[in-house]
Design an enzyme around this catalytic site. Structure first.
Site, PDB file in Angstrom:
ATOM      1  N   CYS A  97      81.763 154.628  36.650  1.00 50.31           N
ATOM      2  CA  CYS A  97      82.903 154.381  38.440  1.00 50.31           C
ATOM      3  C   CYS A  97      83.642 155.671  38.855  1.00 50.31           C
ATOM      4  O   CYS A  97      83.391 156.103  39.938  1.00 50.31           O
ATOM      5  CB  CYS A  97      83.513 153.511  38.529  1.00 50.31           C
TER       6      CYS A  97
ATOM      7  N   HIS B 210      89.187 150.093  36.852  1.00 53.02           N
ATOM      8  CA  HIS B 210      87.603 151.431  38.096  1.00 53.02           C
ATOM      9  C   HIS B 210      88.262 152.222  39.056  1.00 53.02           C
ATOM     10  O   HIS B 210      89.368 152.387  38.908  1.00 53.02           O
ATOM     11  CB  HIS B 210      87.601 149.936  39.115  1.00 53.02           C
TER      12      HIS B 210
ATOM     13  N   ASN C  33      83.668 151.913  48.105  1.00 50.39           N
ATOM     14  CA  ASN C  33      83.740 151.528  46.787  1.00 50.39           C
ATOM     15  C   ASN C  33      82.433 151.451  46.448  1.00 50.39           C
ATOM     16  O   ASN C  33      81.569 152.746  46.663  1.00 50.39           O
ATOM     17  CB  ASN C  33      83.435 150.083  46.472  1.00 50.39           C
TER      18      ASN C  33
END
Length: 368
Positions: free
Chosen positions: A49, A302, A323
Site C-alpha cells: 500500500c 495502511h 484507497n
C-alpha cells in the site's frame, strides 16, 4: 503492515436477479475541495500500500505541476526498495524489519536514485493478465536472507545480493533501461518530480515539537525522519494543502471498529449505538492521541492518498481518501471519507509538498 482483510458484501440472489448495490452510511458528503487525480487501482495480494498510495500521489503531483496524466509503475519502486531493505536487514544480523511494508519516503528514495517508470515499461509481473501476488516473493527473499545470516562464518559476500536480485527479476521482471525513450532518472526530471521537495510530518508528545525524529513504527525500516508538529498544526497543514490544490499521502490505522471501507466512512463516534450516522464525535486531544499510539491502538496499518475535503449535513469535515483496494468493493468506487476526529486520532504521518505548508509553520521548521 498488518494483513488487512477486505470486507465483502454477501448477497444471495435468485437466478436472473440483479446484484445488490454496496450499502452506504447515512452520512451525506458535500465536496469542498476535490483535487484531480488518476484512477483507483488495486494492490491485489500484496502488502505494498505504501507504494500504491505514494505512486498515486506522484501521479497527482505530475498533474498539478502541469504534466500529463500517467499510469506509473508501483512495482518499480517495490523492486528497488527491496535490495536496500535486505542490505540493512543483513547488516543488522537479521534483527531489523524485512517485510512487504514500507513508508511514503521509500518511493521518494527510489526516485532520487533510480527515477520513475510507467506501468507499460515495468508492469512488475510476468503475466499481466493476472493480479499481483507477493506471498511467495516476500517469503522466498526472507528465507534466503535468514539462511545467509544463519550460516555465514566470514565477512559478508555479494553473493546473497546477486541471488536476491535474481529472485526479484524472476517474480517482477527486469527493470527497464529506458522509459518512453529516456532513462528513468531523466523521465522523473522531465515530470518535475524532485524528492527533496517533499516532507513527512507527524505529531507525538514524546519528542519535541518542530524537530525531526526517527518515527518508531516497524515499517520505517530505513529510519527516515519526520517533522513533529503540534496536533492542531498538523491538521492545519492538511487543510491548507487541500485548500491550495495539494494532495497528500496518509499513513494510519484502519483496523478500528468504525473504519469501514465497505460503508465508505471512518469516524470516532461519541455514541457507538448510532453507528455510521451523523453525530458528534469524541474530542481528540494530543494526550488521547499519544495514549492510542503508545498502547498500539493506533498503528501504521495502511497508507492511502487524501485527494479532497467534504462536509456532512452537519458541517463536519471529512477527508476524501483514495484507497488501493480496487473500485468494486465499497460504497464510493474505491474512495472513503475519514472524519476530522478520525484523522486527529489515527493519523500516524503524512507526506506532502513543502510548499503546501502554511508559511509560519514552514518557517518554524526551518524549511526553505
Amino acid at each position: 503492515m498488518k494483513k488487512l482483510q477486505l470486507l465483502f458484501l454477501a448477497t444471495a440472489i435468485a437466478i436472473g436477479a440483479v446484484a445488490q448495490e454496496e450499502p452506504k452510511s447515512t452520512i451525506e458528503f458535500t465536496p469542498v475541495h476535490d483535487i484531480k487525480t488518476t484512477p483507483v487501482k488495486s494492490q491485489d495480494r500484496t502488502g505494498t500500500c505504501w507504494s500504491y498510495s505514494t505512486t498515486s500521489f506522484v501521479e497527482t503531483e505530475i498533474i498539478r505541476l502541469g504534466g500529463p496524466e500517467l499510469d506509473l509503475s508501483e512495482m518499480y519502486f517495490v523492486r528497488y526498495a527491496y535490495p536496500e531493505k535486505a542490505r540493512l536487514y543483513v547488516m543488522a544480523h537479521g534483527k531489523g524489519n524485512f517485510s512487504e511494508g514500507g513508508q511514503a519516503h521509500d518511493v521518494m528514495n527510489v526516485i532520487r536514485q533510480h527515477g520513475i517508470a510507467t506501468e507499460a515499461a515495468f508492469p512488475g509481473r510476468r503475466d499481466v493478465t493476472k493480479p499481483h501476488n507477493h506471498s511467495e516473493l516476500a517469503s522466498s527473499q526472507k528465507a534466503l536472507l535468514d539462511n545467509f545470516i544463519k550460516g555465514r562464518k566470514a565477512a559478508p559476500s555479494p553473493v546473497w545480493y546477486e541471488v536476491q536480485g535474481a529472485v526479484l527479476d524472476i517474480y517482477l521482471g527486469e527493470v527497464p533501461e529506458t522509459v518512453e525513450g529516456k532513462t528513468p532518472q531523466q523521465f522523473a526530471q522531465d515530470m518535475k518530480i524532485n524528492p527533496d521537495d517533499y516532507v513527512e510530518l507527524t505529531s507525538y508528545t514524546h519528542h519535541p515539537y518542530y524537530k525531526a525524529f526517527n518515527l518508531e513504527v516497524p515499517d520505517n525500516w530505513s529510519n527516515d525522519h519526520y517533522y513533529n508538529l503540534p496536533l492542531n498544526e498538523l491538521m492545519e497543514v492538511m487543510d491548507n494543502a487541500l485548500a491550495n490544490g495539494y494532495s497528500f499521502v496518509w499513513d494510519g490505522d484502519v483496523s478500528e471498529k468504525f473504519f469501514s471501507h465497505k460503508l465508505g466512512a471512518a469516524i470516532v463516534p461519541a455514541d457507538e449505538e448510532k453507528g455510521f450516522a451523523p453525530q458528534e464525535e469524541k474530542e481528540i486531544t494530543p494526550e488521547v492521541r499519544q495514549e492510542a499510539f503508545l498502547s498500539w491502538q493506533s498503528t501504521d496499518d495502511h497508507l492511502m492518498h487524501i485527494t479532497g475535503l467534504s462536509k456532512d449535513q452537519d458541517g463536519t469535515p471529512y477527508y476524501k481518501t483514495k484507497n488501493s483496494w480496487g473500485t468494486d468493493r465499497g460504497a464510493y468506487e474505491g474512495y472513503l471519507y475519514m472524519s476530522e476526529s478520525y484523522m486527529r486520532l489515527h493519523t500516524v504521518a503524512i507526506m506532502v509538498h513543502k510548499d503546501a505548508l502554511p508559511k509560519a509553520i514552514k518557517k518554524q521548521l526551518g524549511i526553505k
